[in-house]
Write a protein that holds these residues in place. Structure first.
Motif, PDB file in Angstrom:
ATOM      1  N   LEU A 122      10.961  -6.107  14.703  1.00  0.00           N
ATOM      2  CA  LEU A 122       9.741  -6.075  13.913  1.00  0.00           C
ATOM      3  C   LEU A 122       9.491  -4.680  13.356  1.00  0.00           C
ATOM      4  N   HIS A 123       9.221  -4.618  12.055  1.00  0.00           N
ATOM      5  CA  HIS A 123       8.908  -3.357  11.397  1.00  0.00           C
ATOM      6  C   HIS A 123       7.500  -3.442  10.809  1.00  0.00           C
ATOM      7  N   ARG A 124       6.747  -2.360  10.935  1.00  0.00           N
ATOM      8  CA  ARG A 124       5.478  -2.221  10.232  1.00  0.00           C
ATOM      9  C   ARG A 124       5.604  -1.019   9.310  1.00  0.00           C
ATOM     10  N   ASP A 125       5.617  -1.284   8.002  1.00  0.00           N
ATOM     11  CA  ASP A 125       5.873  -0.239   7.026  1.00  0.00           C
ATOM     12  C   ASP A 125       4.728  -0.101   6.033  1.00  0.00           C
ATOM     13  N   VAL A 126       4.609   1.103   5.472  1.00  0.00           N
ATOM     14  CA  VAL A 126       3.769   1.320   4.297  1.00  0.00           C
ATOM     15  C   VAL A 126       4.711   1.284   3.103  1.00  0.00           C
ATOM     16  N   ASP A 127       4.667   0.215   2.346  1.00  0.00           N
ATOM     17  CA  ASP A 127       5.580   0.013   1.230  1.00  0.00           C
ATOM     18  C   ASP A 127       4.840   0.077  -0.094  1.00  0.00           C
ATOM     19  N   GLU A 128       5.570   0.410  -1.134  1.00  0.00           N
ATOM     20  CA  GLU A 128       5.009   0.436  -2.474  1.00  0.00           C
ATOM     21  C   GLU A 128       5.167  -0.942  -3.105  1.00  0.00           C
ATOM     22  N   ALA A 129       4.106  -1.423  -3.765  1.00  0.00           N
ATOM     23  CA  ALA A 129       4.138  -2.747  -4.387  1.00  0.00           C
ATOM     24  C   ALA A 129       3.327  -2.709  -5.675  1.00  0.00           C
ATOM     25  N   GLY A 133       8.258   3.504   4.989  1.00  0.00           N
ATOM     26  CA  GLY A 133       8.804   2.504   4.072  1.00  0.00           C
ATOM     27  C   GLY A 133       9.106   3.100   2.707  1.00  0.00           C
ATOM     28  N   THR A 134       8.856   2.317   1.639  1.00  0.00           N
ATOM     29  CA  THR A 134       9.153   2.795   0.279  1.00  0.00           C
ATOM     30  C   THR A 134       8.024   3.618  -0.329  1.00  0.00           C
ATOM     31  N   ALA A 135       6.903   3.754   0.379  1.00  0.00           N
ATOM     32  CA  ALA A 135       5.777   4.549  -0.140  1.00  0.00           C
ATOM     33  C   ALA A 135       5.791   5.955   0.455  1.00  0.00           C
ATOM     34  N   TYR A 136       6.987   6.449   0.786  1.00  0.00           N
ATOM     35  CA  TYR A 136       7.115   7.727   1.485  1.00  0.00           C
ATOM     36  C   TYR A 136       6.559   8.911   0.703  1.00  0.00           C
ATOM     37  N   ALA A 137       6.450   8.779  -0.642  1.00  0.00           N
ATOM     38  CA  ALA A 137       5.970   9.900  -1.461  1.00  0.00           C
ATOM     39  C   ALA A 137       4.515   9.735  -1.895  1.00  0.00           C
ATOM     40  N   TRP A 138       3.804   8.732  -1.375  1.00  0.00           N
ATOM     41  CA  TRP A 138       2.443   8.464  -1.817  1.00  0.00           C
ATOM     42  C   TRP A 138       1.515   9.632  -1.489  1.00  0.00           C
ATOM     43  N   ALA A 139       0.810  10.125  -2.514  1.00  0.00           N
ATOM     44  CA  ALA A 139      -0.093  11.261  -2.325  1.00  0.00           C
ATOM     45  C   ALA A 139      -1.555  10.880  -2.485  1.00  0.00           C
ATOM     46  N   GLY A 140      -1.832   9.621  -2.846  1.00  0.00           N
ATOM     47  CA  GLY A 140      -3.197   9.166  -3.038  1.00  0.00           C
ATOM     48  C   GLY A 140      -3.579   9.129  -4.508  1.00  0.00           C
ATOM     49  N   ARG A 141      -4.459   8.172  -4.874  1.00  0.00           N
ATOM     50  CA  ARG A 141      -4.953   8.039  -6.244  1.00  0.00           C
ATOM     51  C   ARG A 141      -6.419   7.618  -6.198  1.00  0.00           C
ATOM     52  N   TYR A 142      -7.193   8.123  -7.148  1.00  0.00           N
ATOM     53  CA  TYR A 142      -8.612   7.788  -7.233  1.00  0.00           C
ATOM     54  C   TYR A 142      -8.879   6.647  -8.208  1.00  0.00           C
ATOM     55  N   SER A 143      -7.835   6.177  -8.872  1.00  0.00           N
ATOM     56  CA  SER A 143      -7.977   5.045  -9.781  1.00  0.00           C
ATOM     57  C   SER A 143      -6.682   4.242  -9.761  1.00  0.00           C
ATOM     58  N   ILE A 144      -6.761   3.030  -9.228  1.00  0.00           N
ATOM     59  CA  ILE A 144      -5.614   2.130  -9.182  1.00  0.00           C
ATOM     60  C   ILE A 144      -5.993   0.883  -9.957  1.00  0.00           C
ATOM     61  N   ALA A 145      -5.247   0.601 -10.997  1.00  0.00           N
ATOM     62  CA  ALA A 145      -5.530  -0.512 -11.892  1.00  0.00           C
ATOM     63  C   ALA A 145      -4.462  -1.592 -11.738  1.00  0.00           C
TER      64      ALA A 145
END
Length: 231
Positions: free
Chosen positions: A52-59, A23-35
């Protein structure tokens, strides 16, 4: 409540864990603090011309439905006791449900020397129940997603520190929770969430972490020492 969490799981591992596309989170590398107001991955299902689509999206963390005013609230949490019926959340509860990937979350204990952060986590990745909304940007015309995390009365190690916790789900409930079909029985889903989250809560533990977590601007979200235990 859940006001800060970690999701230090890169996109390839998220896709494998949740059996989802990037989905739109294709570049997600992980974070130790999400505010709050931070953009982070959610897992959602949606229909496109019957497929039907199952995606990892950025929000963006802080729900903002399409009908909400620009100056209105953007709640980061929704209480499980009222999420299905509250005017802010009931539409999303009916048909826009998501999972919020976490490795753990933070709560704070008041001590004589100041606020002491605790990192509350499971033995592996966690899937918190979330609600999302899609809103079309009036300028760009693009669709943007926002989300909130459903909380419940604490049943895990955070109960000694705070009275609320995220509502975590076991994998056997993921399909029913993610389906974009409108819920026929919201009460039954709330009962399923409650039961599933209590089982996950039994596996969760906590440890104290460095107080540098206390300052969102100063806490480097790429710093793994944020979740490291201290004596």
């Amino acid at each position: 409540m859940c006001g800060r969490y970690a999701s230090d799981i890169a996109i390839d591992d998220l896709m494998a864990f949740f059996d989802a596309k990037p989905g739109t989170a294709y570049a997600w590398a992980g974070r130790y603090s999400i505010a709050p107001s931070t953009r982070a991955p959610i897992v959602r299902e949606w229909l496109d011309e019957g497929e039907l689509h199952r995606d990892v999206d950025e929000a963006r963390w802080g729900l903002r439905p399409g009908w909400a005013k620009e100056s209105g609230p953007r709640p980061i949490n929704a209480r499980i006791e009222t999420a299905a019926t509250s005017g802010m959340f009931r539409s999303s509860f009916a048909s826009q449900r998501c999972l919020v990937p976490m490795t753990g979350y933070y709560e704070w204990e008041t001590t004589p020397s100041g606020k002491q952060p605790h990192y509350i986590h499971g033995p592996g990745p966690l899937a918190a129940a979330g609600l999302y909304a899609a809103r079309k940007d009036e300028v760009s015309g693009e669709w943007a997603l926002s989300y909130t995390i459903i909380t419940r009365e604490a049943r895990d190690a955070s109960g000694e520190i705070h009275d609320r916790m995220p509502t975590f789900l076991l994998p056997d409930l993921w399909d029913d929770w993610l389906t974009p079909d409108k819920l026929d029985d919201k009460d039954a889903m709330v009962e399923a969430l409650t039961s599933s989250s209590e089982q996950v809560a039994a596996t969760i533990t906590t440890h104290r972490v460095d107080r540098k977590v206390n300052s969102t601007p100063k806490a480097d979200p790429s710093d793994p020492s944020l979740i490291a235990p201290i004596d």
